[in-house]
Design a protein around this motif. Structure first.
Motif, PDB file in Angstrom:
ATOM      1  N   ILE A 178      40.101  31.121  40.986  1.00  0.00           N
ATOM      2  CA  ILE A 178      40.538  30.372  42.164  1.00  0.00           C
ATOM      3  C   ILE A 178      41.799  30.992  42.753  1.00  0.00           C
ATOM      4  N   MET A 179      42.761  31.307  41.904  1.00  0.00           N
ATOM      5  CA  MET A 179      44.013  31.885  42.395  1.00  0.00           C
ATOM      6  C   MET A 179      43.800  33.279  42.987  1.00  0.00           C
ATOM      7  N   LEU A 180      43.015  34.101  42.301  1.00  0.00           N
ATOM      8  CA  LEU A 180      42.807  35.466  42.772  1.00  0.00           C
ATOM      9  C   LEU A 180      42.065  35.488  44.101  1.00  0.00           C
ATOM     10  N   LYS A 181      41.098  34.605  44.275  1.00  0.00           N
ATOM     11  CA  LYS A 181      40.372  34.551  45.546  1.00  0.00           C
ATOM     12  C   LYS A 181      41.318  34.230  46.704  1.00  0.00           C
ATOM     13  N   VAL A 182      42.225  33.289  46.495  1.00  0.00           N
ATOM     14  CA  VAL A 182      43.170  32.931  47.558  1.00  0.00           C
ATOM     15  C   VAL A 182      44.004  34.145  47.953  1.00  0.00           C
ATOM     16  N   VAL A 183      44.492  34.886  46.970  1.00  0.00           N
ATOM     17  CA  VAL A 183      45.324  36.053  47.272  1.00  0.00           C
ATOM     18  C   VAL A 183      44.498  37.158  47.919  1.00  0.00           C
ATOM     19  N   LEU A 184      43.333  37.454  47.361  1.00  0.00           N
ATOM     20  CA  LEU A 184      42.506  38.533  47.897  1.00  0.00           C
ATOM     21  C   LEU A 184      42.039  38.244  49.320  1.00  0.00           C
ATOM     22  N   GLN A 185      41.897  36.983  49.663  1.00  0.00           N
ATOM     23  CA  GLN A 185      41.396  36.624  50.989  1.00  0.00           C
ATOM     24  C   GLN A 185      42.497  36.374  52.012  1.00  0.00           C
ATOM     25  N   HIS A 186      43.735  36.116  51.562  1.00  0.00           N
ATOM     26  CA  HIS A 186      44.773  35.708  52.508  1.00  0.00           C
ATOM     27  C   HIS A 186      46.053  36.541  52.434  1.00  0.00           C
ATOM     28  N   ALA A 187      46.121  37.524  51.552  1.00  0.00           N
ATOM     29  CA  ALA A 187      47.371  38.280  51.393  1.00  0.00           C
ATOM     30  C   ALA A 187      47.597  39.279  52.515  1.00  0.00           C
ATOM     31  N   GLY A 188      46.542  39.677  53.223  1.00  0.00           N
ATOM     32  CA  GLY A 188      46.714  40.681  54.266  1.00  0.00           C
ATOM     33  C   GLY A 188      47.215  41.986  53.674  1.00  0.00           C
ATOM     34  N   HIS A 189      48.288  42.540  54.273  1.00  0.00           N
ATOM     35  CA  HIS A 189      48.831  43.817  53.809  1.00  0.00           C
ATOM     36  C   HIS A 189      50.144  43.645  53.054  1.00  0.00           C
ATOM     37  N   ARG A 190      50.417  42.449  52.641  1.00  0.00           N
ATOM     38  CA  ARG A 190      51.648  42.171  51.907  1.00  0.00           C
ATOM     39  C   ARG A 190      51.623  42.869  50.543  1.00  0.00           C
ATOM     40  N   LYS A 191      52.803  43.307  50.086  1.00  0.00           N
ATOM     41  CA  LYS A 191      52.923  43.841  48.733  1.00  0.00           C
ATOM     42  C   LYS A 191      52.840  42.675  47.749  1.00  0.00           C
ATOM     43  N   ILE A 192      51.922  42.779  46.802  1.00  0.00           N
ATOM     44  CA  ILE A 192      51.702  41.722  45.822  1.00  0.00           C
ATOM     45  C   ILE A 192      51.818  42.309  44.419  1.00  0.00           C
ATOM     46  N   VAL A 193      52.541  41.620  43.545  1.00  0.00           N
ATOM     47  CA  VAL A 193      52.574  41.954  42.121  1.00  0.00           C
ATOM     48  C   VAL A 193      52.337  40.660  41.351  1.00  0.00           C
ATOM     49  N   PHE A 194      51.327  40.646  40.486  1.00  0.00           N
ATOM     50  CA  PHE A 194      51.086  39.496  39.620  1.00  0.00           C
ATOM     51  C   PHE A 194      51.871  39.653  38.321  1.00  0.00           C
ATOM     52  N   SER A 195      52.241  38.526  37.711  1.00  0.00           N
ATOM     53  CA  SER A 195      52.884  38.584  36.399  1.00  0.00           C
ATOM     54  C   SER A 195      52.572  37.308  35.635  1.00  0.00           C
ATOM     55  N   CYS A 196      52.684  37.384  34.312  1.00  0.00           N
ATOM     56  CA  CYS A 196      52.457  36.216  33.464  1.00  0.00           C
ATOM     57  C   CYS A 196      53.033  36.494  32.084  1.00  0.00           C
ATOM     58  N   PHE A 197      53.506  35.424  31.418  1.00  0.00           N
ATOM     59  CA  PHE A 197      53.998  35.557  30.048  1.00  0.00           C
ATOM     60  C   PHE A 197      52.853  35.697  29.048  1.00  0.00           C
ATOM     61  N   HIS A 198      51.665  35.258  29.420  1.00  0.00           N
ATOM     62  CA  HIS A 198      50.536  35.308  28.493  1.00  0.00           C
ATOM     63  C   HIS A 198      49.878  36.680  28.586  1.00  0.00           C
ATOM     64  N   PRO A 199      49.868  37.461  27.504  1.00  0.00           N
ATOM     65  CA  PRO A 199      49.300  38.811  27.582  1.00  0.00           C
ATOM     66  C   PRO A 199      47.826  38.819  27.957  1.00  0.00           C
ATOM     67  N   ASP A 200      47.071  37.804  27.513  1.00  0.00           N
ATOM     68  CA  ASP A 200      45.647  37.769  27.853  1.00  0.00           C
ATOM     69  C   ASP A 200      45.424  37.514  29.338  1.00  0.00           C
ATOM     70  N   VAL A 201      46.288  36.727  29.956  1.00  0.00           N
ATOM     71  CA  VAL A 201      46.168  36.492  31.395  1.00  0.00           C
ATOM     72  C   VAL A 201      46.393  37.795  32.161  1.00  0.00           C
ATOM     73  N   CYS A 202      47.363  38.593  31.726  1.00  0.00           N
ATOM     74  CA  CYS A 202      47.589  39.898  32.359  1.00  0.00           C
ATOM     75  C   CYS A 202      46.347  40.774  32.232  1.00  0.00           C
ATOM     76  N   THR A 203      45.741  40.781  31.057  1.00  0.00           N
ATOM     77  CA  THR A 203      44.508  41.544  30.845  1.00  0.00           C
ATOM     78  C   THR A 203      43.412  41.069  31.783  1.00  0.00           C
ATOM     79  N   MET A 204      43.260  39.760  31.911  1.00  0.00           N
ATOM     80  CA  MET A 204      42.178  39.206  32.725  1.00  0.00           C
ATOM     81  C   MET A 204      42.374  39.501  34.207  1.00  0.00           C
ATOM     82  N   ILE A 205      43.608  39.391  34.700  1.00  0.00           N
ATOM     83  CA  ILE A 205      43.858  39.688  36.114  1.00  0.00           C
ATOM     84  C   ILE A 205      43.524  41.143  36.405  1.00  0.00           C
ATOM     85  N   ARG A 206      43.885  42.020  35.478  1.00  0.00           N
ATOM     86  CA  ARG A 206      43.567  43.446  35.656  1.00  0.00           C
ATOM     87  C   ARG A 206      42.057  43.685  35.662  1.00  0.00           C
TER      88      ARG A 206
END
Length: 751
Positions: A535-563
């Protein structure tokens, strides 16, 4: 003179466009690429014939007949009236009868990730198919003498990760104490589909998987099983050895299996005893099965028995698992990626913590005057020169991404100076819908009964209010401007993407519950993790335009999944490392900066975001991360000091996250670096267009149009589309430079 000749150039172009549309030219693609059995090379590009940048419609190349050759080639009829851009990638072709939906599927294993794709110009001469005229083939990953290759992302497959740490294997027989025991994981198809056995071979025969004498000639390709160990030598995923990995106490071992049919796949774990002499092969002493019924959630723990070859229990294996699935109903384009790109000029960036800063601290002088994680806070940080703003995102009960830091919100049912325990409710944000959260944002002017979980709250003008947990002791909100929309808490992620200056980058921290070392959790019963991230990734991928985006998270598995779920935006692993300020987490990858470095390389993410407390304790750790090629940010209360910020920038950190950027920021011109660079690039673009319009440079030398075209494609442009008509020896062609950030603005990036 014919009628067509009398027409103006514009009219002539309109006359021939309908016929040009159907003209084709033969183009031979030839590339050298190293592959393993079962892998193929594909080409994808910006026209229908090359799949319109969709991996599922890419063209498959054929391998040279010479078994020692790594040359792949194919001939494609391309449209003659357009420039063609393309990339190569290495993948696995799944036959329609094997795929889940009965259609062909292509798994992307590795792909070319240069900012500028390869290209074939519209004015290129037709390809001569003769062998001697073909010239040198392309080299996979090498574009303009720069090699840039990244692992793929999930298209239709599912990734299973099995994590072994904290002494996961217990064998009850004393004769195994102190002995070398290795583990090997083999996927087993419980459905035993005969067609899958022939097309995608793997060991379904248990006797074969346990064979200790026959060396397999070629590695199995699908389902694919790889292993990594969190140390400098083995942190990248690689194929298993014949008898698996010898587990050592204190190690963090990660098995990764890529499968198509999750519900029918089990995982056989074989255990081998290694003898004292290397001449004797290891002895199989037992095995475990991890069944698909165990992997019901996106993450969890499984404890399975270890059974001897005589079918007796001899121990148990504790495995923590992660199930990663592709984003549902969404396909990622291969046109561009910024997942591992960072310009050399992006050093010491000023990152506004939760916008203008944290609002709730014991030290009042360090608190922001504007409520944190609000649109007003983000905009104000941008006005004071923030290069990026960092903020926290989580889901409401009705699955809307909203900005808020804490997992809980405190609700007061009465407004008075002193509140007793019965006047306050502490509720998880996940239990409130967006409407309920927004009704709490300010005192309502009308009387309503709000139904929160099992509670009914009167939201009349003198009753209901929302407080941060640190405000709840007094019941008095420190902010008096929340009647303004931009100042109200719980803005949606989509709205923030739409209304904040697009030249300001976003560091989006994904909030997710963490298990502490004592076994407790920050929040219980959260959402399903795959759905949550989709849900979160779809919002960013559809509405971020050309903005510089960096994702981050304290949970190592969440970082793996976003990648793994998307191929466009970079990810940074937030880590607290060695600290006296916070309770340690359960996962060893969070315990130190070196472990964070290993995880970043293992997950193929951009970098790490380290706790400044740990950096100040031992600043050599920064060099360790930088020397390994990672981008490094830092966070923490220690950053709220001008001298510390200067020291951290001198250490070479790429970004410093701190509060009150209006107080500690030192820029003379209060603008983000991305706005400054966009303006400079736009000016350069306009200068080039002006020179081409006259046909001469400022020195009077005729302009080489082909060279200038290439220059145009490597220039960064403004946030708005820029069009120019470029003169070419009396003729004219239109060059529309689209999309800031596309191709050119990262031309100087280092992967």
């Amino acid at each position: 003179m014919t009628e067509t000749a009398n027409k103006s150039p514009d009219t002539r172009c309109k006359c021939i466009k309908p016929t040009m549309k159907y003209l084709r030219r033969d183009q031979i693609f030839r590339v050298k690429a190293e592959t393993i059995p079962g892998e193929s090379v594909f080409v994808v590009g910006n026209c229908e014939e090359l799949g319109n940048w969709m991996s599922s419609s890419a063209v498959r190349l054929s391998k040279d007949d010479d078994p020692e050759s790594c040359l792949w080639s194919c001939c494609v009829k391309l449209p003659q009236n357009q420039d063609v851009e393309f990339r190569y990638f290495v993948g696995v072709y799944i036959e329609p009868e094997i795929a889940n939906d009965g259609a062909k599927q292509i798994i992307v294993r590795r792909w070319e990730t240069s900012i500028q794709p390869r290209n074939i110009r519209i004015d290129a001469e037709d390809v001569n198919i003769g062998e001697e005229e073909m010239g040198k083939p392309d080299i996979f990953g090498s574009v303009q003498s720069i090699t840039s290759i990244e692992r793929g992302w999930l298209t239709s497959e599912t990734v299973i990760q099995l994590k072994l740490f904290n002494n996961p294997l217990q064998l009850w027989k004393k004769r195994y104490e102190g002995k070398k025991i290795s583990l090997k994981v083999t996927p087993v198809n419980l459905a035993r589909n005969r067609s899958s056995e022939t097309v995608l071979p793997f060991s379904e025969n248990i006797d074969e998987s346990m064979d200790t004498h026959d060396q397999v000639d070629a590695p199995e390709v699908w389902p694919l099983t790889e292993i990594a160990v969190m140390n400098e030598e083995k942190r990248k995923f690689h194929l298993q050895e014949q008898f698996g990995h010898i587990y050592s106490e204190g190690e963090f071992v990660l098995f990764q299996i890529c499968v198509l049919q999750l519900e029918s796949m089990a995982y056989l774990v074989d255990f081998y005893l290694h003898n004292s002499t290397e001449e004797d092969p290891p002895t199989l002493i037992g095995f475990s099965y991890i069944l698909p019924s165990v992997l019901r959630k996106s993450e969890g723990q499984a404890i399975v028995p270890v059974t001897s070859t005589n079918h007796r229990p001899i121990g148990q294996l504790t495995v923590e698992y992660l199930v990663v699935q592709p984003i549902e109903n969404f396909s990622c384009s291969m046109e561009e990626t910024f997942s591992r790109m960072w310009k050399p000029s992006w050093q010491g960036l000023d990152v506004g913590h939760r916008g203008l800063g944290t609002s709730f601290k014991l030290e009042v002088q360090l608190c922001s005057d504007i409520r944190e994680n609000t649109i007003a806070s983000l905009k104000t940080a941008a006005l004071h020169g923030a290069d990026l703003v960092e903020f926290d995102v989580q889901l409401s009960k009705d699955l809307v991404p909203v900005l808020y830091h804490d997992f809980h919100v405190c609700i007061a049912m009465k407004r008075k100076q002193n509140l007793d325990i019965n006047d306050k409710l502490q509720l998880p944000v996940k239990e409130l819908t967006l409407e309920q959260l927004q009704l709490l944002k300010a005192i309502s002017s009308t009387s309503k009964i709000l139904h929160f979980c099992e509670y009914e709250i009167d939201s009349s003008e003198e009753s209901c209010g929302v407080y941060h947990l640190k405000e709840s002791t007094t019941g008095i909100s420190k902010f008096n401007n929340e009647d303004h929309e931009d100042h109200q808490p719980f803005p949606t992620l989509q709205k923030v993407l739409e209304v904040v200056d697009p030249h300001v980058g976003f560091n989006i921290e994904i909030k997710w519950t963490m298990q502490l070392q004592d076994g407790s959790y920050e929040l219980y019963n959260p959402f399903d993790l795959n759905m949550y991230l989709d849900i979160m990734l779809k919002v960013v991928l559809q509405h971020a335009g050309h903005r510089k985006i960096v994702f981050s998270c304290f949970h190592p598995d969440v970082c793996t999944m976003i990648r793994l779920k998307q191929n466009k935006y970079p990810v940074m692993f937030l880590t607290q490392g060695v600290t006296k300020k916070y309770a340690p987490y359960h996962d060893p990858r969070t315990h130190s900066i070196p472990m964070a470095v290993h995880h970043a390389h293992n997950a193929c993410i951009l970098g790490i975001n380290v706790h400044t407390e740990d950096v100040l304790r031992d600043s050599t750790q920064v060099k360790l991360a930088l020397d390994s090629g990672l981008i490094v940010f830092c966070w923490g209360d220690d950053n709220n000091c001008s001298s510390t910020i200067k020291h951290l920038k001198n250490l070479g950190l790429h970004g410093i996250i701190y509060d009150k950027i209006d107080k500690f920021g030192t820029k003379e011109v209060k603008e983000s670096i991305f706005l400054v660079e966009a303006r400079e690039a736009q000016n350069n673009l306009l200068n080039v267009v002006q020179k081409m319009g006259s046909g001469h440079s400022s020195t009077g030398v005729p302009v080489d149009v082909g060279t200038t075209r290439q220059t145009l494609s490597t220039l960064s442009v403004s946030a708005h589309n820029t069009s120019a008509v470029i003169s070419d020896g009396g003729g004219a062609f239109e060059s529309t430079i689209k999309e800031i950030g596309k191709d050119s603005q990262y031309a100087d990036c280092a992967p």
